[in-house]
Motif scaffolding. Sequence first.
Motif, PDB file in Angstrom:
ATOM      1  N   ILE A 132       0.995  -1.255   0.020  1.00 16.45           N
ATOM      2  CA  ILE A 132      -0.056  -0.116  -0.137  1.00 16.45           C
ATOM      3  C   ILE A 132       0.905   1.240   0.116  1.00 16.45           C
ATOM      4  CG2 ILE A 132      -1.584   1.320   1.267  1.00 16.45           C
ATOM      5  CD1 ILE A 132      -3.439  -1.034   0.734  1.00 16.45           C
ATOM      6  N   ALA A 133       1.754   1.145   0.780  1.00 13.39           N
ATOM      7  CA  ALA A 133       2.670   2.527   0.986  1.00 13.39           C
ATOM      8  C   ALA A 133       3.355   2.595  -0.505  1.00 13.39           C
ATOM      9  CB  ALA A 133       3.730   2.274   2.037  1.00 13.39           C
ATOM     10  N   LEU A 170       0.913   4.085  -2.992  1.00 10.79           N
ATOM     11  CA  LEU A 170       0.541   5.432  -2.501  1.00 10.79           C
ATOM     12  C   LEU A 170       1.502   6.399  -3.025  1.00 10.79           C
ATOM     13  CD1 LEU A 170      -1.223   4.987   0.899  1.00 10.79           C
ATOM     14  CD2 LEU A 170      -2.377   5.712  -1.356  1.00 10.79           C
ATOM     15  N   ALA A 212       1.308   6.500  -6.622  1.00  9.55           N
ATOM     16  CA  ALA A 212       0.273   7.353  -7.069  1.00  9.55           C
ATOM     17  C   ALA A 212       0.577   8.797  -6.971  1.00  9.55           C
ATOM     18  CB  ALA A 212      -1.001   6.906  -6.373  1.00  9.55           C
ATOM     19  N   GLU A 213       1.107   9.196  -5.886  1.00 11.46           N
ATOM     20  CA  GLU A 213       1.456  10.603  -5.362  1.00 11.46           C
ATOM     21  C   GLU A 213       2.433  11.021  -6.555  1.00 11.46           C
ATOM     22  OE1 GLU A 213       1.847  10.757  -1.521  1.00 11.46           O
ATOM     23  OE2 GLU A 213       1.455  12.894  -1.382  1.00 11.46           O
ATOM     24  N   ARG A 251      -4.538   7.339 -10.893  1.00 11.02           N
ATOM     25  CA  ARG A 251      -5.483   7.113 -10.045  1.00 11.02           C
ATOM     26  C   ARG A 251      -5.102   5.456  -9.797  1.00 11.02           C
ATOM     27  NH1 ARG A 251     -10.881   8.162 -12.525  1.00 11.02           N
ATOM     28  NH2 ARG A 251     -11.391   6.194 -11.356  1.00 11.02           N
ATOM     29  N   LEU A 292      -4.534   4.434   3.945  1.00 11.44           N
ATOM     30  CA  LEU A 292      -5.304   4.867   2.762  1.00 11.44           C
ATOM     31  C   LEU A 292      -6.098   6.044   3.199  1.00 11.44           C
ATOM     32  CD1 LEU A 292      -6.405   4.579  -0.051  1.00 11.44           C
ATOM     33  CD2 LEU A 292      -8.111   2.897   0.900  1.00 11.44           C
ATOM     34  N   ALA A 324      -3.726   8.962   3.415  1.00 12.04           N
ATOM     35  CA  ALA A 324      -3.505   9.537   2.073  1.00 12.04           C
ATOM     36  C   ALA A 324      -4.508  10.209   1.309  1.00 12.04           C
ATOM     37  CB  ALA A 324      -2.697   8.529   1.135  1.00 12.04           C
ATOM     38  N   ARG A 325      -5.564   9.893   1.293  1.00 13.11           N
ATOM     39  CA  ARG A 325      -6.879  10.316   0.724  1.00 13.11           C
ATOM     40  C   ARG A 325      -7.073  11.819   1.371  1.00 13.11           C
ATOM     41  NH1 ARG A 325     -11.035   6.338  -1.395  1.00 13.11           N
ATOM     42  NH2 ARG A 325     -12.653   7.384  -0.174  1.00 13.11           N
ATOM     43  N   VAL A 379      -4.418  12.427  -2.053  1.00  8.90           N
ATOM     44  CA  VAL A 379      -3.882  11.356  -3.213  1.00  8.90           C
ATOM     45  C   VAL A 379      -5.071  10.608  -3.693  1.00  8.90           C
ATOM     46  CG1 VAL A 379      -2.473   9.375  -3.512  1.00  8.90           C
ATOM     47  CG2 VAL A 379      -1.858  10.996  -1.697  1.00  8.90           C
ATOM     48  N   ALA A 426      -6.599   8.031  -4.538  1.00  6.20           N
ATOM     49  CA  ALA A 426      -6.666   6.502  -4.175  1.00  6.20           C
ATOM     50  C   ALA A 426      -8.043   6.132  -3.625  1.00  6.20           C
ATOM     51  CB  ALA A 426      -5.568   6.158  -3.306  1.00  6.20           C
ATOM     52  N   SER A 427      -8.303   4.757  -3.861  1.00  6.37           N
ATOM     53  CA  SER A 427      -9.551   4.265  -3.386  1.00  6.37           C
ATOM     54  C   SER A 427      -9.247   2.855  -3.003  1.00  6.37           C
ATOM     55  CB  SER A 427     -10.554   4.459  -4.382  1.00  6.37           C
ATOM     56  OG  SER A 427     -10.242   3.736  -5.546  1.00  6.37           O
TER      57      SER A 427
END
Lengths: 432, 333
Positions: A219-220, A223, A226-227, A232, A247, A250-251, A255, A257-258
């Motif tokens: 996840i890290a 993310l 994505a950043e 997306r 998550l 980050a949102r 960011v 992300a979903s």
Amino acid sequence: MASSPKITIRNGRLIDPASGIDSHSDLHIAEGRIAAIGAAPSGFQPDRTLDASGRLVVPGLVDLSARLREPGHEHKATIASETRAAAAAGITTLCCPPDTHPVIDTPAVAQLIQQTATRNGYARVLPIGALTRGLKGETLAEMAALKRAGCPALGEAERPIRNTHVQRRALEYAASFGMPVFMHPLDPELSEGGCAHEGRISARLGLPGIPEAAETLAIARGLALAEQTGARIHFRGLSTARAVTLLAEARRRGVRASGDVSIHQLFLTEDDLAGLDANCHLLPPLRTQADREALRGAVAQGDLDAVCSDHQPHDADAKLAPFPDTDPGIAALETLLPLALRLVDEGVVGLTEMIARLTQGPAAIIDQPYGRLGIGDIADVCVLDPEARWTLTPESLVGRACNTPFIGTEMHGRVSWTLLGGRVVFERVEQD
Amino acid sequence: MSALTPQLDANGKLKHFLTLDGLDATLLHEIIDRASGFLGVSDQAVKKVPLCRGKVIANLFFETSTRTRTTFELAAKRLSADVLNLNISTSSTAKGETLLDTLRNLEAMHVDMFVVRHATSGAAHFIADHAAPHVSVVNAGDGRHSHPTQAMLDMLTIHRHKPDFGQLRVAIIGDILHSRVARSQILALHTLGVPEVRVIGPRTLIPAQAEEALGVKVYYDLREGLRDVDVVIMLRLQRERMSSALLPSEHEYFQLYGLTEERLAVAHPEAMVMHPGPINRGVEMDSQVADGERSVILEQVSNGIAVRMAVMSMCLGTQNLQHSQIAGATDGQ
């Protein structure tokens, strides 16, 4: 599709999270779309009227991950068998991961899947395109062509791209066409050979473990990329509290992300492995009770936008081996809605919120105009009896496989009718 | 969701012997007592008792083993059973179908008991779940999960030297993570009332949440962990664990966790030393300890035959014959 009839669904409680409707209103359908809500348009003569008294009328469900096993694994299931099961379960749109055989890395495979689904006519199937050719994690797939061929998103199925550079470029390239990317957050090295959550139960039973950090790390990494790229990213099938926290944080920072969760992760935990039931062999593995509570909370609060079936039908032989040697996965299409409604009945998630996670939420992740019942929207509708109580048995399953640990479990709510693009594609016969 | 395969039949008698999980102290003592009775059989001129005459026992070894298979074979023969030995090499592609096919074929030969060793955790339960109703299954080691006859022979060995389990401190040293032996020993020790079980090893070889999951005290330092213990159980370190991400070298392992006379000095003066064998001399322990007066390693091997005789005869339902025949067999003890 044949021209669709005019249908009125009367006396039901209409819930459409996308438009904020929750009222006892009639729904009028014509030309495959929602023609009116409440009073019928003047001169509207329905070909058929469905009496939804005591029932809920909600958008057809959108499932972001269901394996249909075609092409390539037809001994497990087919598009025909599984879309029929989807219709019986109120699911009208299914995304199938790219790990078919051949892989969905060319327009031909993507189109074949959609054509087969259309020909059968039970549910809409949207193929997730492969990010890299052959899912090998080396060369980018022709993503623009896949998009033109109907893929709403790209993904890596459960074969994560090991090379971080390739992962970054794949995200960037996908972002050029505004396509979301599905990631299965599981660090390949940390999870290699594992078949259970690394914790109390794996220690006791001597099962090779998959540590929580395998998900946290992935996840890290996702993310951060994505950043960096502005792509997306959608995390498929979270299993840990740590992932949910990362998550959400980050949102809040903006960011793009979903995330989603597979329905069984909201019920089962590592403790369910104590009997070495191969139907509880899952990837990601069932985690702790604390993880389950965090996932439930994230669904209720909207930190996770979607709840999926993560349907993985298997032939009997795939589960006929010692636990670690079995293939992971649950046949889950037909338990998605009843288990979700059980969470509502148990006060874990509000009804509207739960419906949103099964319709509007997942549709928004893939930018598709489904999962809503506004005027002019495509008439994918699920009519269900929320008071029905029934017990899951192998005989009650419409789909081909019965690899589910929920056999014998009480289910809440049952689908009465399913409409796809304004046509009735499922109707429960023993209605009273 | 479902529970593990029941090991006891409707009358509470042992049907399968797959794990020590769920078996009570009475039953474990019954195994120890019955095995003690069998110890004399080896000293007889005719090393046989007729308890399982006419029964067919198949040793189904999917993982190579010399020692365990031999003791199971000897145990079965001393019970007068007919024994089939099958070494079935499992390729990585061999799956459940072949496993079940093998079972069906053997069942067709009217086998009464499968003794199973398999590299995958849960394999013995899987086989017991799918075996015909009249067939008993004895687990001879499955993956990292369970090796209950090894644990019971260790319990018998401890019992013969230190009969009061309620007074003991026991330390298990080495690769706990991958050890089915350790998992079964810990269950047996707890069931028999041992108040303090310690495990000692580097963090890479200790399972996650070991203290909570296994109910043991974890030590990373050998000297600290050995202090005042009555029983020292060394585990075998598989060669493939060496020079990997788990351990840097045999040399460093011996430096830190190898058992020597000098290190043993902090244990109780009458502490006994055990090892399931075969020993890597100079890795797990030095020869002085292995062959020293506190070592009961060879006794473990003899006890292994007796324990396997006990378990097999109990699973095959020959309890009723027990008293007269074992009494006769053990007169010379």
